[in-house]
Motif scaffolding. Sequence first.
Motif, PDB file in Angstrom:
ATOM      1  N   PHE A   1       0.682  -1.582  -0.303  1.00  0.00           N
ATOM      2  CA  PHE A   1       0.071   0.115  -0.170  1.00  0.00           C
ATOM      3  C   PHE A   1       1.014   0.637  -0.212  1.00  0.00           C
ATOM      4  N   ALA A   2       0.288   2.135  -0.169  1.00  0.00           N
ATOM      5  CA  ALA A   2       1.096   3.575  -0.606  1.00  0.00           C
ATOM      6  C   ALA A   2       1.913   4.036   1.191  1.00  0.00           C
ATOM      7  N   GLN A   3       2.984   4.849   1.345  1.00  0.00           N
ATOM      8  CA  GLN A   3       3.430   5.230   2.128  1.00  0.00           C
ATOM      9  C   GLN A   3       2.515   6.043   2.816  1.00  0.00           C
ATOM     10  N   GLN A   4       1.594   7.005   2.531  1.00  0.00           N
ATOM     11  CA  GLN A   4       0.466   7.626   3.575  1.00  0.00           C
ATOM     12  C   GLN A   4      -0.816   7.305   3.098  1.00  0.00           C
ATOM     13  N   TRP A   5      -1.112   6.172   4.082  1.00  0.00           N
ATOM     14  CA  TRP A   5      -2.865   4.999   3.601  1.00  0.00           C
ATOM     15  C   TRP A   5      -3.383   5.725   5.033  1.00  0.00           C
ATOM     16  N   LEU A   6      -5.022   6.030   4.516  1.00  0.00           N
ATOM     17  CA  LEU A   6      -6.226   6.016   5.336  1.00  0.00           C
ATOM     18  C   LEU A   6      -6.121   5.486   6.840  1.00  0.00           C
ATOM     19  N   GLY A   7      -5.291   3.765   6.842  1.00  0.00           N
ATOM     20  CA  GLY A   7      -6.092   2.571   7.687  1.00  0.00           C
ATOM     21  C   GLY A   7      -6.238   1.215   7.254  1.00  0.00           C
ATOM     22  N   VAL A   8      -6.549   0.380   8.028  1.00  0.00           N
ATOM     23  CA  VAL A   8      -6.314  -0.624   7.853  1.00  0.00           C
ATOM     24  C   VAL A   8      -8.043  -0.718   7.247  1.00  0.00           C
ATOM     25  N   ALA A   9      -8.592  -0.318   7.493  1.00  0.00           N
ATOM     26  CA  ALA A   9      -9.968  -0.595   6.096  1.00  0.00           C
ATOM     27  C   ALA A   9      -9.579  -1.002   4.529  1.00  0.00           C
ATOM     28  N   GLU A  10      -8.089  -0.237   4.713  1.00  0.00           N
ATOM     29  CA  GLU A  10      -7.940  -0.377   2.931  1.00  0.00           C
ATOM     30  C   GLU A  10      -8.255  -1.813   3.105  1.00  0.00           C
ATOM     31  N   VAL A  11      -6.762  -2.989   3.814  1.00  0.00           N
ATOM     32  CA  VAL A  11      -6.183  -3.823   4.247  1.00  0.00           C
ATOM     33  C   VAL A  11      -7.666  -4.476   3.920  1.00  0.00           C
ATOM     34  N   PHE A  12      -8.707  -4.701   4.803  1.00  0.00           N
ATOM     35  CA  PHE A  12      -9.252  -6.241   4.998  1.00  0.00           C
ATOM     36  C   PHE A  12     -10.900  -5.673   4.473  1.00  0.00           C
ATOM     37  N   ARG A  13     -10.905  -4.475   3.356  1.00  0.00           N
ATOM     38  CA  ARG A  13     -11.274  -4.809   2.209  1.00  0.00           C
ATOM     39  C   ARG A  13     -11.705  -5.350   1.120  1.00  0.00           C
ATOM     40  N   LEU A  14     -10.252  -5.515   1.048  1.00  0.00           N
ATOM     41  CA  LEU A  14      -9.881  -6.768   0.442  1.00  0.00           C
ATOM     42  C   LEU A  14     -10.099  -7.822  -0.084  1.00  0.00           C
ATOM     43  N   PRO A  15     -10.229  -8.824  -0.925  1.00  0.00           N
ATOM     44  CA  PRO A  15     -10.395 -10.353  -0.599  1.00  0.00           C
ATOM     45  C   PRO A  15      -9.833 -10.873   0.546  1.00  0.00           C
ATOM     46  N   PRO A  16     -10.350 -11.848   1.559  1.00  0.00           N
ATOM     47  CA  PRO A  16      -9.173 -12.246   2.095  1.00  0.00           C
ATOM     48  C   PRO A  16      -8.017 -13.323   1.529  1.00  0.00           C
ATOM     49  N   PRO A  17      -8.336 -13.819   0.488  1.00  0.00           N
ATOM     50  CA  PRO A  17      -6.917 -14.495   0.586  1.00  0.00           C
ATOM     51  C   PRO A  17      -5.732 -13.467   0.078  1.00  0.00           C
ATOM     52  N   VAL A  18      -5.708 -11.696  -0.008  1.00  0.00           N
ATOM     53  CA  VAL A  18      -4.939 -11.036   0.271  1.00  0.00           C
ATOM     54  C   VAL A  18      -4.199 -10.921   1.745  1.00  0.00           C
TER      55      VAL A  18
END
Length: 929
Positions: free
Chosen positions: A419-436
């Motif tokens: 992810f980008a160095q400046q990101w919003l938070g972990v929602a960016e991770v968990f909104r992706l499909p679980p295999p990620v």
Amino acid sequence: MISLWLLAWQLATSPADTGPVAAASPVSVSEPAWSADPVSAAEVVKSAQSSSVAPSAGSRPLPVFHIDFGRGIDRDLDGQPDGWVRRRGAGFPRYVRCGLDNASGSGEAGSLRIQANGGAAAIYSPLVRIDNLHTYYFEGKMRTEGLRHDAAILSLSLLDHRRRRLQRILSPAVMGDHREWVSVRLGPIVPEGDVHFAVIGCHLALGKGDRHDIGGGAWFDELSLGRLPRLELDSNFFSHFLSEDAPIRVTSRVSGLDPGYAYSLDLSLRNLADAVVAETSHPLQSSTASEPESILWETPRREPGFYRVAAVLKRDGTPLTSQHTTLAVLKLVTEARRKGEFGWSLEHDLPKQLRDELPQIAAQAGVNWLKHPLWRALDEGKTAHDAGQVARLFDRLRAQGIETIGVLDEPPAALRNKFAQQWLGVAEVFRLPPPVWRSSLEPVVARFSSTVHHWQLGSDFDGSFQGIPDLPVTLQTVHEEIRRLSLNAALGLAWASAAPLPTTARPSFWSLTVAPDWAGTLPLGTAPRWLRLAAPDAPNSESRRDAAMYHAVTPSLAEVEQRAGELVRQMVFAKKSGAPAIFIGDIYHPRHGLLKPNGAPAELFLPWRTYALALQGAELLGSLSLPGGSPNTVFARDGEAVMVLWNDQPTTETLYLGEEPRAIDLWGRARPLAAHPATGEHSLAVNSSPSLIAGVSEPIARWSIAAGFEQGKMRSEYGGHLDAIVGRNTFPQGVSGTVSLILPDGWETDAREWSLHAGAGESFRFPVYLTAPATATLGQHRLMLDFRIVADRPYRFRVPCDYTIGLGDVTLEVRDRRLPDGRLEIEQIVTNRTEPEEVLDFRCSLFIPHARRHKMQITKLGRGLDRKYYYLPNADRYRGQTLSLRLEQDGGRRVLNYRWVVGADWPAAPPPAVDRPPAEFDAPMDHQR
């Protein structure tokens, strides 16, 4: 000049004294294995650490190494400083030029220059021999031109005898354009373990973004490493938290005393007011021993409270270096409570010593919850031993009755780098499909599933989940993944916003971070932090605010007592609101935490502890009506009540509290409250600093809260009004006695005393006919119930009761102001809210001392409001005088009285001019004496 001490995030502006030159102990090496980890500006923040050791003014470290890149530094004429090694390999291209610049220097000509050209560069000094008997200080100068993405950084690596790096300390990063040399200082640097060598590094590394600069450069000069004797104070649980019945023992260790000097160690103990309560001085002898000399100082036992210890090492009478620590003298908790609401939140993983001591400290502080960041517990570089230590910490916490909440905030590096160095938070991770993200989450949940049953998505300040449309699906998906490994795990969500909670999302709990309305009045950057763990059945902003938790204000905002008072008020507020868990965040913060970074207590530890222990698991009873009107809250636990009270206007409250009440201050110091020999009542001096009253009689407190008037208010009308005195016997046995009614002057009643007989838990009711005087003003009036009863023993206590005149259906409001022309304007506002609607007429009279009465008429006022204005000459003449308004209803019984002091809330300066009636309308048409 502003100099940079160890990892302070500021820039200096002028050069510093570099001291004498000393030759290094060169050891020829090729590619250094200890340099394998590249330096980045982001690592500068992570390497920041706080230390209490400081060199005293006027003391200069003895030189160990110095280089100024001037003449004689390049004997082989290869353009590189002799003995220095440049790093090669991936990410460090050879085409990035690095070498001596004979034309530029901070003093004389000569410096080391790295030219930016699309890559990183690092060059390292020869090995410098050091030991772990001294404390070290490093100085250097840097200058940059045209760096927009890269940064210049200095590093100091400490190596063992096999040249393996044990520690690395980084300077602040310098970017942009600095024509003047920037001076940086690192220190005190305390070697850990088997340290034998130091290596200095000059780096051009990524400072911002993900790409390197093509042009520009960085210059380095005047690099110096110096040493001072090493001074340490014992730092562990038993040296920081002392029992009130034990003497204070302070252990110091000194090493590295150079021969030829006279040394002494001065020790002092100071209280919270910074007054010296004990001091001593020990002469020391220089020694070549490989082990430090230990000095034990013992002082007599002290009263509970917060203390500071200072150790000053002197050389020939001049302060050389010092170290400071803190300790708390307290009544140790022998058995921790298993249930409670108060918790701590950790921002980072802890070093081993703090991890070992945390369960003991938390148990002494009334803590039953702990938030711990866990997603990186099994990150690359962490071993199974590291994870095992964290798991053992959770086992020890549970043994003390402390539940852990695992926080999933910063993902492992392999996932975060996607992810980008400046990101919003972990929602960016968990909104992706679980295999990620599944492969990085599963090992963490599986490893800690036996000890962690609550998980939180996002840190307390993660606002990335706000406003995402698929929040319910995201929560459900993550919860299902966690429950595959931990069947009964609860999943909570961080909500770092004042926005209403979404009604469609149903996590197991909300972790809320909101700011109160009054936060905007605080200085910029000091707004407090509020947290709670909330049930999901009230998703609205109002219920969230009613159960919020304050985060301690920074020390620059107010004195320690003021900050402690604000912390305690918010703890009480959160407890009253019914929050099932109440957290304070970042407890190791060096400025506003409860603990110092070394585990010693900070100034706010004892106030937190005092109130957390008192309120832990207690039942909210309510508030007492006190004679002085002080805000208060009463809680009960284990057959005893406690009361917390304060008053922004200092006052004295007099009431009966019980047989053996005691006042406990913010620092845990208790004193018994003496009863008046005639009345048995206790006097409490109350001010803005909260007071904790323990040992309050629970039956008396419950009785006082339950007793009062059935209605407690009457219409603003002539004549009597029927009401009743009500209450309940809160003793576990029958009682008998009397209750008397004490009225203000001018009030009348049909009875003054009643006989009281009630069984355990039985309610009582005595009808009473009350008549207020015709001159009684709208608002509250203080009546008193005097109880004289016999239960297990005789008791006498009084219960103040506020009785309200006016039901709120017809109200009178008065405002006064000084006009620019000097006149006094009085605004009379009458509001009619009668239901069903009544049309009202009033005769209005303004009474002025030693002057004529002014009259006006209100005609046919339906639902709504009516305004009338009175004007008097020379407003300053009336300022401070008491005026009164009387409104008598035509054809009815209502009488509205209002008294006030003129100018009580006038601004310091006159208000701006506005349109007013001309002077000929100053007086009403009718005047009467």
